[in-house]
Design a protein around this motif. Structure first.
Motif, PDB file in Angstrom:
ATOM      1  N   VAL A 125      -3.667 -12.200  -7.183  1.00 38.75           N
ATOM      2  CA  VAL A 125      -3.904 -11.433  -5.960  1.00 38.75           C
ATOM      3  C   VAL A 125      -2.587 -10.833  -5.464  1.00 38.75           C
ATOM      4  CG1 VAL A 125      -4.483 -11.675  -3.527  1.00 38.75           C
ATOM      5  CG2 VAL A 125      -5.947 -12.680  -5.244  1.00 38.75           C
ATOM      6  N   LEU A 126      -1.540 -11.650  -5.483  1.00 38.73           N
ATOM      7  CA  LEU A 126      -0.228 -11.205  -5.037  1.00 38.73           C
ATOM      8  C   LEU A 126       0.269 -10.024  -5.876  1.00 38.73           C
ATOM      9  CD1 LEU A 126       1.481 -12.420  -2.802  1.00 38.73           C
ATOM     10  CD2 LEU A 126       2.802 -13.583  -4.542  1.00 38.73           C
ATOM     11  N   CYS A 127       0.145 -10.179  -7.199  1.00 43.50           N
ATOM     12  CA  CYS A 127       0.592  -9.105  -8.088  1.00 43.50           C
ATOM     13  C   CYS A 127      -0.225  -7.843  -7.852  1.00 43.50           C
ATOM     14  CB  CYS A 127       0.462  -9.526  -9.547  1.00 43.50           C
ATOM     15  SG  CYS A 127       1.654 -10.744 -10.021  1.00 43.50           S
ATOM     16  N   PHE A 128      -1.523  -8.009  -7.670  1.00 45.19           N
ATOM     17  CA  PHE A 128      -2.385  -6.852  -7.458  1.00 45.19           C
ATOM     18  C   PHE A 128      -1.985  -6.114  -6.183  1.00 45.19           C
ATOM     19  CE2 PHE A 128      -6.164  -5.367  -5.147  1.00 45.19           C
ATOM     20  CZ  PHE A 128      -6.464  -4.279  -5.939  1.00 45.19           C
ATOM     21  N   LEU A 129      -1.755  -6.879  -5.107  1.00 43.53           N
ATOM     22  CA  LEU A 129      -1.384  -6.244  -3.833  1.00 43.53           C
ATOM     23  C   LEU A 129      -0.023  -5.559  -3.948  1.00 43.53           C
ATOM     24  CD1 LEU A 129      -2.575  -8.852  -1.202  1.00 43.53           C
ATOM     25  CD2 LEU A 129      -3.668  -6.742  -1.921  1.00 43.53           C
ATOM     26  N   ALA A 130       0.934  -6.255  -4.588  1.00 46.88           N
ATOM     27  CA  ALA A 130       2.259  -5.655  -4.754  1.00 46.88           C
ATOM     28  C   ALA A 130       2.148  -4.372  -5.565  1.00 46.88           C
ATOM     29  CB  ALA A 130       3.200  -6.642  -5.435  1.00 46.88           C
ATOM     30  N   LEU A 131       1.282  -4.402  -6.570  1.00 46.93           N
ATOM     31  CA  LEU A 131       1.086  -3.208  -7.399  1.00 46.93           C
ATOM     32  C   LEU A 131       0.549  -2.058  -6.554  1.00 46.93           C
ATOM     33  CD1 LEU A 131       1.081  -2.104 -10.336  1.00 46.93           C
ATOM     34  CD2 LEU A 131      -1.324  -2.708 -10.404  1.00 46.93           C
ATOM     35  N   CYS A 132      -0.439  -2.361  -5.691  1.00 47.75           N
ATOM     36  CA  CYS A 132      -0.985  -1.313  -4.824  1.00 47.75           C
ATOM     37  C   CYS A 132       0.116  -0.727  -3.947  1.00 47.75           C
ATOM     38  CB  CYS A 132      -2.083  -1.874  -3.926  1.00 47.75           C
ATOM     39  SG  CYS A 132      -3.532  -2.370  -4.823  1.00 47.75           S
ATOM     40  N   PHE A 133       0.971  -1.601  -3.406  1.00 49.10           N
ATOM     41  CA  PHE A 133       2.058  -1.135  -2.544  1.00 49.10           C
ATOM     42  C   PHE A 133       2.988  -0.190  -3.296  1.00 49.10           C
ATOM     43  CE2 PHE A 133       2.596  -3.040   1.672  1.00 49.10           C
ATOM     44  CZ  PHE A 133       1.485  -3.856   1.714  1.00 49.10           C
ATOM     45  N   ILE A 134       3.394  -0.600  -4.517  1.00 49.35           N
ATOM     46  CA  ILE A 134       4.365   0.256  -5.201  1.00 49.35           C
ATOM     47  C   ILE A 134       3.710   1.501  -5.790  1.00 49.35           C
ATOM     48  CG2 ILE A 134       6.118  -1.510  -5.655  1.00 49.35           C
ATOM     49  CD1 ILE A 134       5.147  -1.661  -8.493  1.00 49.35           C
ATOM     50  N   LEU A 135       2.393   1.443  -6.019  1.00 44.15           N
ATOM     51  CA  LEU A 135       1.723   2.676  -6.447  1.00 44.15           C
ATOM     52  C   LEU A 135       1.728   3.674  -5.292  1.00 44.15           C
ATOM     53  CD1 LEU A 135      -1.347   1.412  -8.481  1.00 44.15           C
ATOM     54  CD2 LEU A 135       0.575   2.717  -9.340  1.00 44.15           C
ATOM     55  N   HIS A 136       1.553   3.159  -4.100  1.00 43.93           N
ATOM     56  CA  HIS A 136       1.529   4.028  -2.918  1.00 43.93           C
ATOM     57  C   HIS A 136       2.921   4.593  -2.638  1.00 43.93           C
ATOM     58  CE1 HIS A 136       1.735   4.476   1.583  1.00 43.93           C
ATOM     59  NE2 HIS A 136       0.870   5.398   1.209  1.00 43.93           N
ATOM     60  N   ASN A 137       3.914   3.721  -2.680  1.00 49.29           N
ATOM     61  CA  ASN A 137       5.296   4.180  -2.459  1.00 49.29           C
ATOM     62  C   ASN A 137       6.257   3.219  -3.156  1.00 49.29           C
ATOM     63  OD1 ASN A 137       7.758   5.027  -1.592  1.00 49.29           O
ATOM     64  ND2 ASN A 137       7.431   4.521   0.569  1.00 49.29           N
ATOM     65  N   PRO A 138       6.773   3.613  -4.316  1.00 48.44           N
ATOM     66  CA  PRO A 138       7.629   2.679  -5.078  1.00 48.44           C
ATOM     67  C   PRO A 138       8.843   2.222  -4.280  1.00 48.44           C
ATOM     68  CG  PRO A 138       7.160   4.658  -6.354  1.00 48.44           C
ATOM     69  CD  PRO A 138       6.613   4.892  -4.995  1.00 48.44           C
ATOM     70  N   TYR A 139       9.278   3.026  -3.310  1.00 42.73           N
ATOM     71  CA  TYR A 139      10.479   2.669  -2.563  1.00 42.73           C
ATOM     72  C   TYR A 139      10.287   1.454  -1.671  1.00 42.73           C
ATOM     73  CZ  TYR A 139      13.598   6.271  -4.103  1.00 42.73           C
ATOM     74  OH  TYR A 139      14.425   7.006  -4.872  1.00 42.73           O
ATOM     75  N   VAL A 140       9.028   1.058  -1.491  1.00 42.48           N
ATOM     76  CA  VAL A 140       8.771  -0.106  -0.640  1.00 42.48           C
ATOM     77  C   VAL A 140       9.446  -1.354  -1.229  1.00 42.48           C
ATOM     78  CG1 VAL A 140       6.649  -0.947  -1.696  1.00 42.48           C
ATOM     79  CG2 VAL A 140       6.960  -1.154   0.751  1.00 42.48           C
ATOM     80  N   ILE A 141       9.755  -1.299  -2.511  1.00 39.66           N
ATOM     81  CA  ILE A 141      10.400  -2.443  -3.158  1.00 39.66           C
ATOM     82  C   ILE A 141      11.761  -2.721  -2.521  1.00 39.66           C
ATOM     83  CG2 ILE A 141      11.793  -1.429  -5.016  1.00 39.66           C
ATOM     84  CD1 ILE A 141       9.155  -3.891  -5.865  1.00 39.66           C
ATOM     85  N   TYR A 142      12.370  -1.728  -1.883  1.00 42.17           N
ATOM     86  CA  TYR A 142      13.667  -1.943  -1.248  1.00 42.17           C
ATOM     87  C   TYR A 142      13.546  -2.497   0.164  1.00 42.17           C
ATOM     88  CZ  TYR A 142      15.396   0.787  -5.110  1.00 42.17           C
ATOM     89  OH  TYR A 142      15.681   1.230  -6.362  1.00 42.17           O
ATOM     90  N   SER A 143      12.331  -2.588   0.659  1.00 44.07           N
ATOM     91  CA  SER A 143      12.158  -3.079   2.024  1.00 44.07           C
ATOM     92  C   SER A 143      12.386  -4.589   2.061  1.00 44.07           C
ATOM     93  CB  SER A 143      10.751  -2.714   2.510  1.00 44.07           C
ATOM     94  OG  SER A 143      10.258  -3.702   3.349  1.00 44.07           O
ATOM     95  N   VAL A 144      13.227  -5.019   2.989  1.00 45.94           N
ATOM     96  CA  VAL A 144      13.553  -6.445   3.084  1.00 45.94           C
ATOM     97  C   VAL A 144      12.288  -7.256   3.377  1.00 45.94           C
ATOM     98  CG1 VAL A 144      14.995  -8.143   4.238  1.00 45.94           C
ATOM     99  CG2 VAL A 144      15.791  -5.817   4.002  1.00 45.94           C
TER     100      VAL A 144
END
Lengths: 247, 756
Positions: free
Chosen positions: B305-324
């Protein structure tokens, strides 16, 4: 349905090892390697009748010497001690049908060397009473049997053994055997089972499948019912059996 | 094949990493093609195809977003704009900040600020105003905050400082859903405002509705003590809302479909109220999927579930990975999933109370284990008390959330006052605040740490996984992996210690002012000037951050070229916060130094005049304070600045302080060798410095002008710039390029500028 398919991708049955609770990352197994090797397998010295492990060098366990069971012979994979208890608890009470199928596969694989394997015609899982089937959602013995059959069909010399359900049914909703003494267990299951269709099992050799074998009361009662209704021979296979000194 | 979401997320992550380290997309495709050929079995081949699609998609999206810039005219001053407020404005004294949608060339999200605000803005207001659009600042100094990237994680590319007088609120346009939810939020904030004191109010706002930035003191303390997570609204609160909703559903015996709707709506409402932060969306969606799993009778799997949600987030905006917030939220839940059940299974108690404490301790430990490298990276400190503070504070915070929300719900629904029930809430808040305030006072309650290099982080995680008995499924193969990684790590450490370190000179961007940090190959460090501004602590915000980022614990030498505040204040601010061996100034008797000298005495730091000391760094590095020498007369602050000449084989640096023409003349007459490759242009490029003759004597290749943007002195002077151009000097300005870092081995130089 689309949603169902999607949920199947996300919700997997073997996300975590049921014994040590570690996440299983990249494996199709249900139990992690470490825990699987920690399970206590039945050793070479075992009762020639019921398959329990014995440590006094004799051929039969004390139970089989004092009481003449109706079945022919039995096979048990593990001693009912330690981690296997967790697994069987999970199979029964934690809604893990896939774990039961998996354990069935493991059981089927280790039954390869049983001499009586080719005699078998049918596999009959120990049935649950209707009420308990409803609350649990599945019959764990049936799931184990599915696993066994799956393994049998993939063997080098594929065996043609069919699953036979609804022939043997449980007519009495007996309480759990867990807290009962040996005598109480036998009387508890007395006349609890019924054969619905005699013709199917007539002159056939049958493998009974259950999760745990302790006193043998349930399996003995089922064997008696099946033999009464024309079955030729009855064998049994269980995931685990209690050692002779238990009960 | 299991764990498809994990594979997909990893390929997304790889795409982001490859984009950043500059791997060509074609190369990546080739790798995927090879993987496709190697894989046996159709299902594996299919997975490779899916993964490559995700990889390519995210790679292109990264490329796409990194090229997006503001669509507004950045050069025009005071343009009339129309917009709509799309976040709950945060008020801070007389300033306000909020996100708005502005119609420009296209509709774009903009971060808006109003200083000296006199308006009362609310969510959904249509506003008309004049402002100048600017691009947010990117990182200007080592260890600095990258505001541009931060906003990019929210898909915001423009900042507007709105002129307060020009702002006109036209009307409020919201759809019926958001209208009701903001009304509910207003009720909530009013309830907090009415019933709580100022101090409690700020804490509660952060805790309940995630409104941060009101009280930086509290947040700073919480960060240092490692309990900031309780202020980031997430699992706890959402879990409570979920429990509340499910209980109601169960009491009313609603059917499953209606249950999904009710719980979905209540979670959405809460997300809306707290402003859709990453962690709260994550927590809500996780709970929603848990509900789906329960209803469809499937086995919930947190990791997937965690991976799926993280994937949705980075598909929407990959830059979210830099958000603290994103990083900490996901890594915390990941560590709980991976470590906690195992620990919990290993240790068991018989009594219920002990079990409860055990679970809190173990969850805290699991989170710490998994997030320590990230926490150090972002906050530069860890707390030795975090376990104890968590034990005390997490239950208290949970209590506050539950009681507060219950009292709020009941009192608004029934319209009655339940003040007595808020007393325990108040007590708990004051308990938490006083615990954090007292703990922070204990010496060594937190320690400052520099970010760990990548190889140490990977080695750390490897060790952790081994300790937890992972990497065990295929024993032999994994043992090989462990050995190989260990060998690689050890060899990296050895190689790094063998390779001669370069001489690094970093001209910091301290606005209007001077500051340069020099790291010698032998490990010593020197700071020349510390910058300084009146409304902003250069020492704390820039110099200390830089030192922490570069893992510098001690400054062997601090040079203060002269006593003007734009050179001296920063030094005053860092004394006592970093170990300083000695300070060198240009004149011991000068009045402007009284504060510096007394502060240095307080911390037992010796202060010398520049010609009293002779500094030996190493054979190949010569460091000489060439001016003022013993026989030059003191002229004035600027003209008596300490001039430092440093040379490392062929490469030499000259630091001019604020020396003007008079001083330059003296310097030339001194007959010391002042020719240099790098010249820190004197006096921020003022026309009173850098004469023609002087420049010919130094004959630099590169020039550095340390100057603030739009400063009131009009530095640097146009004539000086023209002179530099005529002489063919290649110059850098800190107001244009941020900090300038020069690495040299004595022969070659590598110049890195921090922005663009």
């Amino acid at each position: 349905m689309m949603i169902d398919k999607f949920l199947d991708i996300i919700f997997i049955p073997n996300g975590r090892c049921p014994i040590c609770k570690r996440v299983i990352f990249f494996s199709d197994e249900f139990i992690c390697h470490q825990c699987k090797s920690s399970l206590d397998m039945v050793g070479d010295e075992k009762c020639k009748k019921c398959g329990k492990e014995i440590d006094d060098g004799k051929n039969y366990c004390s139970g089989c010497i004092t009481y003449n069971y109706n079945y022919q012979e039995g096979f048990a994979l593990y001693n009912y001690e330690g981690s296997i208890k967790t697994i069987i608890h999970n199979i029964k009470f934690s809604n893990c049908p896939e774990l039961a199928v998996y354990m069935g596969k493991v059981l089927g694989k280790s039954m390869k060397n049983c001499s009586w394997l080719e005699e078998l015609d049918y596999i009959i899982p120990i049935p649950l009473h209707e009420n308990r089937f409803k609350t649990r959602g599945y019959n764990q013995s049936e799931k184990i049997s599915n696993g066994i059959i799956n393994e049998f069909t993939q063997m080098d010399k594929a065996l043609d053994i069919k699953l036979c359900i609804n022939t043997l049914i449980r007519q009495k909703d007996t309480p759990h055997q867990l807290k009962l003494s040996k005598e109480e267990r036998f009387s508890n299951v007395k006349n609890a089972f019924k054969v619905t269709n005699k013709d199917v099992i007539n002159e056939k050799t049958i493998l009974l499948v259950d999760d745990v074998y302790t006193t043998g009361a349930t399996i003995d009662e089922c064997s008696a019912k099946l033999l009464d209704n024309g079955a030729l021979k009855v064998y049994f296979a269980v995931l685990a059996s209690g050692k002779t000194n238990q009960l | 094949m299991k764990r498809l979401p994990l594979f997909f997320f990893i390929s997304g992550l790889l795409a982001i990493i490859s984009y950043n380290i500059g791997i060509n997309l074609i190369l990546a495709c080739v790798v995927f093609a090879i993987a496709f050929c190697i894989c046996k079995g159709d299902s594996y081949k299919l997975i490779v195809i899916y993964c490559s699609i995700i990889f390519i998609f995210i790679f292109c999206r990264m490329d796409n977003i990194s090229n997006i810039t503001s669509s507004f005219d950045l050069n025009k001053n005071e343009v009339q704009y129309q917009g709509r407020v799309v976040s709950f404005p945060i008020y801070k004294e007389n300033k306000v900040q909020f996100v708005m949608e502005v119609k420009g060339a296209k509709k774009e999200k903009v971060q808006g600020f109003i200083n000296n605000n006199t308006h009362l803005l609310t969510y959904g207001d249509m506003i008309e105003f004049t402002a100048q659009a600017t691009i947010p600042n990117s990182r200007r100094n080592p260890g600095g905050f990258d505001y541009r990237q931060y906003l990019r994680t929210k898909k915001i590319y423009t900042v507007m400082y709105i002129n307060n007088d020009s702002l006109v609120i036209q009307n409020n346009s919201q759809n019926i859903i958001s209208k009701n939810i903001s009304a509910l939020r207003n009720k909530l904030t009013d309830f907090i405002d009415v019933n709580f004191t100022e101090r409690e109010n700020q804490f509660l706002r952060a805790l309940i509705i995630g409104e941060k930035g009101n009280d930086s003191e509290v947040i700073n303390n919480f960060n240092k003590l490692g309990i900031s997570h309780i202020l980031s609204v997430s699992g706890l609160h959402v879990g409570f809302i979920y429990l509340f909703a499910t209980t109601i559903c169960r009491i009313l015996k609603l059917n499953k479909k209606i249950q999904i709707y009710i719980i979905g709506i209540s979670l959405y409402t809460y997300c809306f109220i707290v402003g859709f932060s990453d962690s709260v969306i994550r927590a809500s969606l996780m709970l929603f999927l848990l509900l789906l799993a329960n209803i469809t009778n499937k086995k919930y799997d947190t990791l997937n579930v965690l991976c799926f949600l993280a994937l949705c987030f980075i598909l929407h905006n990959p830059y979210v990975i830099y958000s603290v917030g994103f990083q900490l939220s996901y890594s915390a839940v990941l560590s709980i999933t991976v470590f906690y059940p195992y620990l919990n299974n290993k240790i068991s108690f018989n009594t219920k109370y002990l079990e409860y404490f055990k679970s809190i301790i173990l969850i805290t430990i699991s989170v710490q284990i998994g997030t320590i490298p990230l926490v150090i990276y972002h906050f530069n400190n860890i707390s030795i008390f975090s376990l104890i503070t968590n034990l005390l504070i997490v239950p208290a915070a949970g209590f506050i959330v539950i009681v507060f929300l219950c009292v709020f719900c009941v009192s608004t629904l029934l319209n009655i006052s339940l003040l007595p029930f808020l007393v325990p809430v108040k007590l708990s808040i004051n308990f938490i605040l006083s615990v954090s305030e007292n703990l922070i006072k204990i010496p060594y309650s937190y320690s400052i740490l520099s970010p760990m290099p990548f190889y140490i982080v990977s080695f750390y995680y490897l060790l952790v996984f081994i300790c937890f008995g992972y990497l065990y499924h295929y024993r032999l193969r994994n043992r090989k992996v462990i050995i190989v990684v260990t060998i690689i790590n050890i060899s990296i450490v050895i190689i790094l210690s063998i390779i001669p370190k370069p001489l690094t000179v970093t001209y910091l961007d301290v606005g209007q002012g001077d500051s340069a940090l020099i790291q010698f190959p032998s490990g010593q460090n020197m700071l020349i000037d510390g910058g300084g501004q009146y409304n902003y602590s250069v020492g704390d915000e820039i110099i200390i951050n830089t030192l922490v980022h570069k893992n510098i614990r001690k400054l062997d030498l601090v040079v203060c070229t002269h006593s003007h505040d734009d050179h001296k204040l920063g030094i005053l601010e860092i004394i006592g916060k970093v170990k300083i061996d000695s300070i060198i100034i240009n004149c011991l008797e000068e009045e402007g130094y009284t504060d510096l000298i007394s502060l240095a005495n307080e911390f037992n730091i010796p202060v010398y005049k520049n010609n009293q000391v002779k500094v030996n760094i190493s054979k190949s590095i010569l460091l000489d304070f060439v001016y003022p020498n013993s026989n030059t007369l003191y002229i004035d602050e600027n003209n008596s600045s300490v001039i430092t000449k440093m040379s490392y084989n062929d490469i030499s640096f000259l630091f001019m302080g604020d020396l003007e023409n008079k001083g330059e003349k003296n310097l030339i007459e001194n007959k010391k060798d002042i020719s240099s490759v790098f010249l820190k242009i004197g006096h921020h490029g003022s026309k009173t410095s850098t004469g023609k003759e002087f420049l010919s004597t130094v004959n630099p290749v590169y020039g550095i002008i340390s100057v603030g943007k739009d400063n009131r002195y009009n530095h640097p002077n146009q004539e000086v710039l023209e002179l530099l151009d005529n002489k063919g000097v290649n110059y850098f300005r800190t107001d244009q390029v941020g900090a300038i870092e020069i690495n040299t081995n004595g022969e070659k130089v590598k110049i890195k500028t921090y922005t663009d």
